[in-house]
Design an enzyme around this catalytic site. Structure first.
Site, PDB file in Angstrom:
ATOM      1  N   ASP A  31       0.869  -1.181   0.000  1.00  0.00           N
ATOM      2  CA  ASP A  31       0.000   0.000   0.000  1.00  0.00           C
ATOM      3  C   ASP A  31       0.906   1.231   0.000  1.00  0.00           C
ATOM      4  OD1 ASP A  31      -3.293   0.199   0.988  1.00  0.00           O
ATOM      5  OD2 ASP A  31      -2.101   2.026   0.720  1.00  0.00           O
ATOM      6  N   ASN A  35      -4.498   6.363   0.234  1.00  0.00           N
ATOM      7  CA  ASN A  35      -5.868   6.443   0.770  1.00  0.00           C
ATOM      8  C   ASN A  35      -6.031   5.528   1.985  1.00  0.00           C
ATOM      9  OD1 ASN A  35      -8.434   7.604   0.682  1.00  0.00           O
ATOM     10  ND2 ASN A  35      -9.292   5.832  -0.375  1.00  0.00           N
ATOM     11  N   LYS A  84     -10.646   5.093  -6.962  1.00  0.00           N
ATOM     12  CA  LYS A  84     -12.014   4.587  -7.112  1.00  0.00           C
ATOM     13  C   LYS A  84     -13.117   5.657  -7.124  1.00  0.00           C
ATOM     14  CE  LYS A  84     -12.821   4.058  -2.209  1.00  0.00           C
ATOM     15  NZ  LYS A  84     -13.486   3.360  -1.136  1.00  0.00           N
ATOM     16  N   TYR A 147     -13.399   5.859 -14.481  1.00  0.00           N
ATOM     17  CA  TYR A 147     -13.086   4.820 -13.484  1.00  0.00           C
ATOM     18  C   TYR A 147     -13.476   3.439 -14.010  1.00  0.00           C
ATOM     19  CZ  TYR A 147     -13.991   1.852  -9.412  1.00  0.00           C
ATOM     20  OH  TYR A 147     -14.057   0.800  -8.540  1.00  0.00           O
ATOM     21  N   LYS A 151     -11.157   0.022 -15.288  1.00  0.00           N
ATOM     22  CA  LYS A 151     -11.330  -1.347 -14.766  1.00  0.00           C
ATOM     23  C   LYS A 151     -11.598  -2.308 -15.919  1.00  0.00           C
ATOM     24  CE  LYS A 151     -10.812  -0.875 -10.308  1.00  0.00           C
ATOM     25  NZ  LYS A 151      -9.946  -1.691  -9.464  1.00  0.00           N
ATOM     26  N   LEU A 198     -23.063   7.032   0.386  1.00  0.00           N
ATOM     27  CA  LEU A 198     -24.222   7.149   1.274  1.00  0.00           C
ATOM     28  C   LEU A 198     -23.930   6.724   2.717  1.00  0.00           C
ATOM     29  CD1 LEU A 198     -27.231   7.734   1.568  1.00  0.00           C
ATOM     30  CD2 LEU A 198     -27.685   5.373   0.871  1.00  0.00           C
ATOM     31  N   ARG A 229     -29.889   0.418  -4.790  1.00  0.00           N
ATOM     32  CA  ARG A 229     -28.560  -0.166  -5.011  1.00  0.00           C
ATOM     33  C   ARG A 229     -28.491  -1.522  -4.318  1.00  0.00           C
ATOM     34  NH1 ARG A 229     -28.754   3.297  -7.927  1.00  0.00           N
ATOM     35  NH2 ARG A 229     -27.406   5.097  -8.319  1.00  0.00           N
ATOM     36  N   GLY A 290     -25.572  11.803 -12.973  1.00  0.00           N
ATOM     37  CA  GLY A 290     -24.966  10.496 -13.281  1.00  0.00           C
ATOM     38  C   GLY A 290     -25.571   9.327 -12.521  1.00  0.00           C
TER      39      GLY A 290
HETATM   40  N1  LIG Z   1     -15.697   0.457  -2.345  1.00  0.00           N
HETATM   41  C1  LIG Z   1     -16.514   0.004  -3.288  1.00  0.00           C
HETATM   42  O1  LIG Z   1     -17.756   0.079  -3.171  1.00  0.00           O
HETATM   43  C2  LIG Z   1     -15.950  -0.641  -4.526  1.00  0.00           C
HETATM   44  C3  LIG Z   1     -16.852  -1.080  -5.517  1.00  0.00           C
HETATM   45  C4  LIG Z   1     -16.350  -1.682  -6.664  1.00  0.00           C
HETATM   46  C5  LIG Z   1     -14.972  -1.903  -6.805  1.00  0.00           C
HETATM   47  N2  LIG Z   1     -14.117  -1.466  -5.845  1.00  0.00           N
HETATM   48  C6  LIG Z   1     -12.677  -1.703  -6.037  1.00  0.00           C
HETATM   49  O2  LIG Z   1     -12.151  -2.368  -4.896  1.00  0.00           O
HETATM   50  C7  LIG Z   1     -10.806  -1.983  -4.661  1.00  0.00           C
HETATM   51  C8  LIG Z   1     -10.627  -1.516  -3.227  1.00  0.00           C
HETATM   52  O3  LIG Z   1     -11.538  -0.459  -2.983  1.00  0.00           O
HETATM   53  P1  LIG Z   1     -11.635   0.232  -1.552  1.00  0.00           P
HETATM   54  O4  LIG Z   1     -13.034   0.702  -1.402  1.00  0.00           O
HETATM   55  O5  LIG Z   1     -11.042  -0.644  -0.521  1.00  0.00           O
HETATM   56  O6  LIG Z   1     -10.695   1.488  -1.810  1.00  0.00           O
HETATM   57  P2  LIG Z   1      -9.551   2.121  -0.887  1.00  0.00           P
HETATM   58  O7  LIG Z   1      -9.174   3.419  -1.503  1.00  0.00           O
HETATM   59  O8  LIG Z   1      -9.979   2.125   0.534  1.00  0.00           O
HETATM   60  O9  LIG Z   1      -8.370   1.057  -1.060  1.00  0.00           O
HETATM   61  C9  LIG Z   1      -7.412   1.133  -2.087  1.00  0.00           C
HETATM   62  C10 LIG Z   1      -6.050   1.068  -1.419  1.00  0.00           C
HETATM   63  O10 LIG Z   1      -5.040   1.097  -2.442  1.00  0.00           O
HETATM   64  C11 LIG Z   1      -4.018   1.987  -2.055  1.00  0.00           C
HETATM   65  N3  LIG Z   1      -3.425   2.506  -3.294  1.00  0.00           N
HETATM   66  C12 LIG Z   1      -3.983   3.366  -4.176  1.00  0.00           C
HETATM   67  N4  LIG Z   1      -3.137   3.613  -5.177  1.00  0.00           N
HETATM   68  C13 LIG Z   1      -2.013   2.878  -4.943  1.00  0.00           C
HETATM   69  C14 LIG Z   1      -0.779   2.714  -5.620  1.00  0.00           C
HETATM   70  N5  LIG Z   1      -0.530   3.385  -6.753  1.00  0.00           N
HETATM   71  N6  LIG Z   1       0.141   1.872  -5.101  1.00  0.00           N
HETATM   72  C15 LIG Z   1      -0.111   1.194  -3.943  1.00  0.00           C
HETATM   73  N7  LIG Z   1      -1.258   1.332  -3.246  1.00  0.00           N
HETATM   74  C16 LIG Z   1      -2.203   2.159  -3.745  1.00  0.00           C
HETATM   75  C17 LIG Z   1      -4.699   3.069  -1.226  1.00  0.00           C
HETATM   76  O11 LIG Z   1      -3.815   3.711  -0.320  1.00  0.00           O
HETATM   77  C18 LIG Z   1      -5.776   2.257  -0.506  1.00  0.00           C
HETATM   78  O12 LIG Z   1      -5.314   1.795   0.751  1.00  0.00           O
HETATM   79  C19 LIG Z   1     -10.479  -0.931  -5.711  1.00  0.00           C
HETATM   80  O13 LIG Z   1      -9.814  -1.571  -6.777  1.00  0.00           O
HETATM   81  C20 LIG Z   1     -11.848  -0.440  -6.146  1.00  0.00           C
HETATM   82  O14 LIG Z   1     -11.821   0.047  -7.459  1.00  0.00           O
HETATM   83  C21 LIG Z   1     -14.559  -0.834  -4.708  1.00  0.00           C
HETATM   84  O1  LIG Z   2     -25.011  11.864   0.406  1.00  0.00           O
HETATM   85  C1  LIG Z   2     -25.541  11.011  -0.331  1.00  0.00           C
HETATM   86  C2  LIG Z   2     -24.766  10.026  -0.985  1.00  0.00           C
HETATM   87  C3  LIG Z   2     -25.415   9.126  -1.827  1.00  0.00           C
HETATM   88  N1  LIG Z   2     -26.756   9.185  -1.996  1.00  0.00           N
HETATM   89  C4  LIG Z   2     -27.422   8.199  -2.876  1.00  0.00           C
HETATM   90  O2  LIG Z   2     -27.120   6.900  -2.382  1.00  0.00           O
HETATM   91  C5  LIG Z   2     -27.027   5.955  -3.457  1.00  0.00           C
HETATM   92  C6  LIG Z   2     -25.686   5.253  -3.352  1.00  0.00           C
HETATM   93  O3  LIG Z   2     -24.646   6.185  -3.615  1.00  0.00           O
HETATM   94  P1  LIG Z   2     -23.116   5.898  -3.277  1.00  0.00           P
HETATM   95  O4  LIG Z   2     -22.982   5.364  -1.902  1.00  0.00           O
HETATM   96  O5  LIG Z   2     -22.354   7.143  -3.618  1.00  0.00           O
HETATM   97  O6  LIG Z   2     -22.753   4.686  -4.268  1.00  0.00           O
HETATM   98  P2  LIG Z   2     -22.820   4.577  -5.855  1.00  0.00           P
HETATM   99  O7  LIG Z   2     -22.929   5.883  -6.504  1.00  0.00           O
HETATM  100  O8  LIG Z   2     -23.898   3.560  -6.156  1.00  0.00           O
HETATM  101  O9  LIG Z   2     -21.373   3.960  -6.236  1.00  0.00           O
HETATM  102  C7  LIG Z   2     -20.668   3.005  -5.415  1.00  0.00           C
HETATM  103  O10 LIG Z   2     -20.924   1.680  -5.844  1.00  0.00           O
HETATM  104  C8  LIG Z   2     -20.407   1.315  -7.126  1.00  0.00           C
HETATM  105  C9  LIG Z   2     -20.714  -0.150  -7.388  1.00  0.00           C
HETATM  106  O11 LIG Z   2     -22.072  -0.371  -7.416  1.00  0.00           O
HETATM  107  C10 LIG Z   2     -18.906   1.514  -7.137  1.00  0.00           C
HETATM  108  O12 LIG Z   2     -18.380   1.122  -8.371  1.00  0.00           O
HETATM  109  C11 LIG Z   2     -18.587   2.980  -6.831  1.00  0.00           C
HETATM  110  O13 LIG Z   2     -17.178   3.148  -6.837  1.00  0.00           O
HETATM  111  C12 LIG Z   2     -19.168   3.313  -5.462  1.00  0.00           C
HETATM  112  O14 LIG Z   2     -18.938   4.683  -5.151  1.00  0.00           O
HETATM  113  C13 LIG Z   2     -27.182   6.766  -4.750  1.00  0.00           C
HETATM  114  O15 LIG Z   2     -28.497   6.666  -5.179  1.00  0.00           O
HETATM  115  C14 LIG Z   2     -26.906   8.214  -4.305  1.00  0.00           C
HETATM  116  O16 LIG Z   2     -27.611   9.181  -5.054  1.00  0.00           O
HETATM  117  C15 LIG Z   2     -27.523  10.128  -1.345  1.00  0.00           C
HETATM  118  O17 LIG Z   2     -28.747  10.179  -1.513  1.00  0.00           O
HETATM  119  N2  LIG Z   2     -26.886  11.024  -0.533  1.00  0.00           N
END
Ligand SMILES: NC(=O)c1ccc[n+]([C@@H]2O[C@H](COP(=O)([O-])OP(=O)(O)OC[C@H]3O[C@@H](n4cnc5c(N)ncnc54)[C@H](O)[C@@H]3O)[C@@H](O)[C@H]2O)c1
Ligand SMILES: O=c1ccn([C@@H]2O[C@H](COP(=O)(O)OP(=O)(O)O[C@H]3O[C@H](CO)[C@@H](O)[C@H](O)[C@H]3O)[C@@H](O)[C@H]2O)c(=O)[nH]1
Length: 332
Positions: A31, A35, A84, A147, A151, A198, A229, A290
């Protein structure tokens, strides 16, 4: 056996590290702390035997750094390190191509150089073309943001590489909305600044560090007018990675990780209010550009082939999130 988790101090990565510890002798974490912070490592050390964890601070875009890490004996890789934030990917696309695409390319090169043949890759529901019915893995792919595009390019790169090496084994996991926290209250999502998502936003309002939740639109084409969602508990998501590692075979397979059950924004708020036993200050605001009406997974392929299914409920999600929030004394 040893496994490397890139992005292993991030939100989802840290939960995966905990679950991996029951199956692997050594867990290498990469890491760059862009983030995440070292307090996550301290908390992981309370959940995982200390001798199993090896932390390498560095950037996956740096090939020399990766060469050093792969100098250790590594059997499989779980690749999460990425940027992300959908909005940021539109305003700073090159950063997303750099970290998500070039970073993944570097990692696969290092795997090739060191003959590491097993990969689990974190992808997203953002790769799909919008539709209101649940997504199956063979749905049309048409990301609407940079984004999702980065992917999808990484998925393609992994697929092309696998065609060149008959021993290469990869599983691509497309996550839906990852939420919740570890039941210990020690790890969870702690975004920097004002949250976009959210659950973290509701949490800050519940903690009193933000005044009011904005519900982005109540005129969507859904039963209560708020967007739907597929919210999946992060521990269920982590279990999906274990199932994937246990089911690797040569070639590339793709699975959705979601619950298949949708929740509206209003339903999530109500569940959180129940978990904290009081109302959350909220108002209906403009739609967020969006956002789509409905985004749902069809997880039946993962249920069937990985023998995996989500088990936790929306109330588990809210209770675990709230326990983490109180335990970690989150501030903005
Ligand atoms: N959180 C979600 O809802 C969600 C949904 C779909 C996909 N993903 C994917 O899951 C993965 C993890 O997401 P997350 O929510 O834990 O995000 P996060 O930002 O908490 O975790 C990503 C980690 O990668 C590290 N990182 C970023 N760039 C780096 C680099 N260049 N070199 C080394 N480390 C680096 C960051 O410091 C962080 O700790 C990501 O690939 C994201 O795209 C997340
Ligand atoms: O303050 C807020 C934040 C969000 N929302 C709503 O809550 C829902 C969920 O939003 P959010 O939690 O931002 O998630 P998504 O926009 O659905 O996207 C998430 O989920 C995706 C996978 O489904 C991932 O790829 C994205 O990275 C991740 O941000 C949406 O309808 C938003 O409009 C609100 O009403 N108020």
């Amino acid at each position: 056996m040893s496994v490397l988790v890139t992005g292993g101090l991030g939100y989802i990565g840290a939960h995966i590290v905990v679950e991996l510890s029951a199956h692997f002798e050594k867990i290498h974490i990469i890491d760059d702390l862009s983030n995440a912070n070292l307090s996550v490592l301290e908390n992981l050390r309370k959940l995982v035997p200390e001798e199993k964890l090896i932390f390498h601070q560095g950037d996956i875009r740096n090939p020399e750094f990766l060469e050093n890490v792969f100098g250790e004996s590594i059997d499989s890789v779980v690749h999460l390190a990425a940027k992300k934030a959908v909005g940021e990917s539109m305003s700073n696309p090159l950063l997303y191509y750099d970290v998500n695409v070039a970073g993944t390319l570097n990692l696969i090169k290092a795997m090739r150089n060191h003959r590491v043949k097993k990969l689990i890759f974190s992808s997203t529901a953002c790769v799909y073309k919008e539709k209101t019915l649940p997504h199956t893995e063979d749905d049309t792919l048409e990301p609407e943001n940079v984004y999702g595009q980065t992917k999808l390019i990484s998925e393609t790169m992994i697929g092309d590489y696998a065609k060149s090496d008959s021993e290469f084994q990869a599983i691509i996991l497309r996550y839906f909305n990852a939420v919740g926290a570890h039941p210990s209250g020690l790890i969870g999502e702690d975004p920097r600044g004002i949250p976009n998502n959210l659950l973290p936003y509701i949490q800050r309002v519940a903690l009193g560090s933000l005044p009011q939740l904005n519900i982005f639109g109540d005129d969507y084409n859904t039963p209560d007018g708020t967007a739907i969602r597929d919210y999946i508990h992060v521990v269920d998501l982590a279990h999906g990675h274990i199932s994937a590692l246990l089911n690797l075979t040569p070639g590339v397979k793709i699975y959705n990780l979601g619950t298949g059950k949708g929740s509206s924004v209003k339903e999530v708020v109500e569940a959180y209010e129940k978990a904290i036993n009081r109302e959350i200050n909220k108002r209906v605001a403009e739609r967020r550009p969006g956002d789509v009406d409905v985004l749902l997974a069809d997880p039946s392929k993962a249920n069937r082939e990985l023998n995996w299914r989500s088990e936790k409920t929306l109330s588990d999600i809210c209770e675990d999130d709230w326990r983490f929030a109180r335990n970690s004394k989150i501030v903005i």
